[in-house]
Design a protein around this motif. Structure first.
Motif, short mmCIF file in Angstrom:
data_model
loop_
_atom_site.label_atom_id
_atom_site.label_comp_id
_atom_site.label_asym_id
_atom_site.label_seq_id
_atom_site.Cartn_x
_atom_site.Cartn_y
_atom_site.Cartn_z
N ARG A 102 2.09 6.82 -6.83
CA ARG A 102 1.05 7.81 -7.13
C ARG A 102 1.49 9.23 -6.80
N ASP A 103 2.11 9.41 -5.61
CA ASP A 103 2.36 10.76 -5.10
C ASP A 103 3.81 11.19 -5.16
N GLY A 104 4.72 10.27 -5.53
CA GLY A 104 6.13 10.60 -5.52
C GLY A 104 6.68 10.59 -4.11
N ARG A 105 7.92 11.00 -3.97
CA ARG A 105 8.56 11.04 -2.66
C ARG A 105 9.24 12.39 -2.49
N ALA A 106 8.87 13.07 -1.43
CA ALA A 106 9.42 14.40 -1.17
C ALA A 106 10.93 14.34 -1.01
N ALA A 107 11.60 15.42 -1.42
CA ALA A 107 13.05 15.59 -1.28
C ALA A 107 13.83 14.46 -1.94
N SER A 108 13.29 13.94 -3.05
CA SER A 108 13.99 12.91 -3.81
C SER A 108 13.67 13.12 -5.29
N GLN A 109 14.26 12.28 -6.12
CA GLN A 109 14.01 12.37 -7.55
C GLN A 109 12.83 11.50 -8.00
N MET A 110 12.11 10.90 -7.04
CA MET A 110 10.97 10.06 -7.38
C MET A 110 9.77 10.92 -7.73
N PRO A 111 9.33 10.92 -9.02
CA PRO A 111 8.19 11.76 -9.43
C PRO A 111 6.86 11.12 -9.08
N ALA A 112 5.80 11.89 -9.17
CA ALA A 112 4.45 11.39 -8.96
C ALA A 112 3.84 10.98 -10.30
N PHE A 113 3.22 9.79 -10.33
CA PHE A 113 2.60 9.30 -11.56
C PHE A 113 1.08 9.32 -11.49
N GLY A 114 0.54 9.92 -10.44
CA GLY A 114 -0.91 9.92 -10.27
C GLY A 114 -1.67 10.62 -11.38
N GLU A 115 -1.02 11.55 -12.08
CA GLU A 115 -1.68 12.29 -13.15
C GLU A 115 -1.65 11.53 -14.47
N THR A 116 -0.74 10.57 -14.62
CA THR A 116 -0.58 9.89 -15.92
C THR A 116 -0.94 8.42 -15.87
N LEU A 117 -1.01 7.82 -14.69
CA LEU A 117 -1.40 6.41 -14.57
C LEU A 117 -2.63 6.29 -13.70
N ASP A 118 -3.57 5.42 -14.12
CA ASP A 118 -4.77 5.25 -13.31
C ASP A 118 -4.49 4.31 -12.14
N ASP A 119 -5.47 4.18 -11.24
CA ASP A 119 -5.28 3.40 -10.02
C ASP A 119 -4.95 1.94 -10.32
N GLU A 120 -5.56 1.38 -11.38
CA GLU A 120 -5.32 -0.02 -11.72
C GLU A 120 -3.88 -0.23 -12.17
N ALA A 121 -3.36 0.68 -12.97
CA ALA A 121 -1.98 0.55 -13.43
C ALA A 121 -1.00 0.72 -12.27
N ILE A 122 -1.29 1.65 -11.38
CA ILE A 122 -0.43 1.87 -10.21
C ILE A 122 -0.43 0.64 -9.32
N ALA A 123 -1.61 0.07 -9.07
CA ALA A 123 -1.69 -1.13 -8.24
C ALA A 123 -0.96 -2.31 -8.89
N SER A 124 -1.05 -2.40 -10.22
CA SER A 124 -0.38 -3.48 -10.94
C SER A 124 1.14 -3.34 -10.84
N LEU A 125 1.64 -2.11 -10.97
CA LEU A 125 3.08 -1.88 -10.82
C LEU A 125 3.55 -2.23 -9.41
N ALA A 160 0.84 -1.21 0.00
CA ALA A 160 0.00 0.00 0.00
C ALA A 160 0.86 1.25 0.00
N ALA A 161 1.96 1.21 0.77
CA ALA A 161 2.87 2.36 0.78
C ALA A 161 3.57 2.51 -0.56
N ALA A 162 3.88 1.37 -1.21
CA ALA A 162 4.50 1.43 -2.54
C ALA A 162 3.55 2.10 -3.54
#
Length: 526
Positions: A76-99, A69-71
């Motif tokens: 979806r939201d990225g990680r603050a103060a890191s290079q991890m971007p947020a994908f919530g705007e380009t991937l739907d919930d099903e794709a995020i859960a699958s990843l 769930a944290a993954a």
């Protein structure tokens, strides 16, 4: 002119094209589609085989601290103060859960990490050793604290006298096993879950060397003279020895029994009085001891000055050669007595422990330690003329106190929940233990070392996890973590138990005082 397209470029182009089709059509992601999404969106940072790169390795063993769930939330939201971007705007919930589900699957073929991989990973920003030899700050170098902030993968350097923050720097993902210092406190080595060893010059606040020892690393140890670093790996099954100066590779030890049965390495420890590394093995009934050179022995040139100790070994094993010590059980969590002659090991099922004499290789006692004792967090002190050890339990609301002369159980203290960390100091009358697991995790018990009774229970902030105490070099101040994303390091007067100040931190896990860790101060886990 004929264009040559590499296999990697072709895979990336195919992934991008497939991703475009998925986004346009809204097609559900199957296993192959999920891998395609990963290659298009994740592989550039986390590696095509999920072994890591700019980002951490995304393999089940490396993600043990992160729930699925944290993954999903990180994707979806990225990680603050890191290079991890947020994908919530380009991937739907099903794709995020699958990843998120896919990265917790074991790869079809177990990945490898070879000597060539280790050598290729090494980075030395200042090979000429040109950095100044004086600290850039005005503070006692031996009374510094490093605070590991796991919330956003940073570390803070604190002045141990004023508790001013001298510096804050980004670290590798999921540091594990605690930082290790050279004897003068100038250099510190960090080990990450995904195998990176990072050497930082604290005088100049700069990374001076980095190398990747494995794919899933448990911890590192530094020899007492500061000349050698040993890494313990789950994947591959190995111990890896480095020259500490620039983290040059010296030797890879595949870990296996005489019969060829391979084993993960649970941890490696430095044993200063013995002049050796001690390794705990997960899958074979052995303890390994690997000595480093004594001061009179010839050594590989390291290019820096060391201050060697004069250890007294109970054996004549040549330098860097493995001494196998058979033990009657699987021991993957250790505690040592003060001279490192005896190792106290916990059995795999968490229902007991044993004491092994490292000189003779014989078991000398069994210990009644049911409840998954956390031996790595045990401490000792003198009580009525005899040395005792005290150990919290991961699966039992208790602290066990053992007489280290005859290995009998002196007392079992009932606590408000299972604990993780225990700390004290030679200058303090108290030992502190958290109750990290369970509904009372906001509490910390203070134990009187003379009466062996809990004399105070602190609740720094109701409902928020309180854990991991560390003392300053003098035993006058005790630092406690408010283990939350919006947490803090809380400074207490170690005698009156009064709170003095709070320093905001992002989930501060461990705090490590240079003096305590380099002098093996009583009350600090080693």
């Amino acid at each position: 002119m004929k264009r040559v397209v590499s296999l990697r470029m072709a895979r990336q182009a195919l992934a991008a094209a497939t991703l475009l089709v998925l986004c346009v059509t809204g097609a559900a992601a199957g296993a192959n589609d999920t891998e395609t999404l990963y290659q298009a969106r994740c592989a550039s940072c986390h590696g095509e085989e999920r072994l890591g790169g700019l980002g951490p390795a995304l393999l089940p063993g490396n993600l043990s601290r992160l729930t699925p769930a944290a993954a999903e939330a990180v994707i979806r939201d990225g990680r603050a103060a890191s290079q991890m971007p947020a994908f919530g705007e380009t991937l739907d919930d099903e794709a995020i859960a699958s990843l998120a589900e896919w990265i917790y699957r074991a790869p079809e073929v177990e990945p490898t990490w070879t000597k060539a991989d280790i050598l290729e990973s090494q980075v030395v920003p200042h090979p000429d050793g040109s950095l100044p030899d004086a600290p850039v700050f005005d503070a006692d170098p031996l009374n510094l604290f490093l605070v590991v902030e796991t919330g956003d993968h940073h570390a803070s350097l604190l002045d141990g006298d004023t508790f001013a923050r001298l510096h804050r720097f980004e670290t590798r993902y999921a540091l594990h096993g605690g930082p290790k210092y050279t004897p003068d406190g100038r250099y510190v080595f960090f080990g990450s879950r995904d195998g990176w060893i990072t050497k930082v010059d604290l005088y100049n606040l700069e990374v001076v060397a980095e190398v990747r020892a494995g794919i899933n690393m448990r911890n590192i140890a530094v020899s007492a003279d500061g000349r050698y670093v040993m890494a313990a790996n789950y994947l591959p099954h190995s111990l890896v020895l480095f020259d500490a100066h620039n983290l040059d590779l010296m030797k890879v030890y595949p870990v296996a029994s005489a019969a060829g049965e391979s084993s993960r390495v649970s941890a490696v420890y430095a044993a200063p009085p013995r002049g050796s590394f001690i390794a705990a093995l997960k899958d074979i009934e052995e303890v390994w001891e690997i000595p480093w050179p004594l001061p009179t022995e010839p050594v590989v040139a390291t290019g820096h000055m060391a201050t060697p100790l004069a250890p007294q070994r109970g054996h004549d094993t040549p330098s860097f050669r493995v001494r196998r010590i058979p033990v009657p059980g699987y021991l993957d969590d250790f505690f040592f007595d003060l001279d490192y002659r005896h190792v106290i090991g916990a059995s795999r099922d968490g229902q007991g422990g044993m004491v092994v004499d490292l000189d003779s290789g014989e078991k000398v006692a069994d210990l009644p330690l049911a409840g998954m004792p956390h031996l790595g967090s045990g401490i000792t002190w003198e009580h009525e003329g005899r040395r005792v050890m005290a150990i919290p339990h991961l699966g039992k609301a208790a602290v066990s106190i053992i007489d280290m002369q005859d290995w009998t159980l002196v007392k079992t203290l009932e606590t408000d929940g299972p604990g993780f960390f225990m700390r004290s100091h030679a200058g303090s009358p108290y030992a502190w233990v958290d109750v990290f697991f369970g509904p009372s995790r906001d509490r910390v018990h203070v134990i009187d070392k003379a009466s062996l009774e809990i004399v105070e229970t602190l609740i720094p902030e109701p409902g928020k996890t309180a854990a991991h105490v560390e003392f300053d070099r003098y035993g006058e101040k005790a630092l406690l973590s408010l283990w939350e994303d919006d947490g803090a390091v809380i400074v207490y007067d170690a005698h009156s138990l009064e709170e003095e100040q709070r320093i905001p931190m992002s989930k501060p896990s461990g705090k490590y005082n240079v003096w305590n860790k380099t002098r093996y101060e009583e009350g600090t886990s080693h």
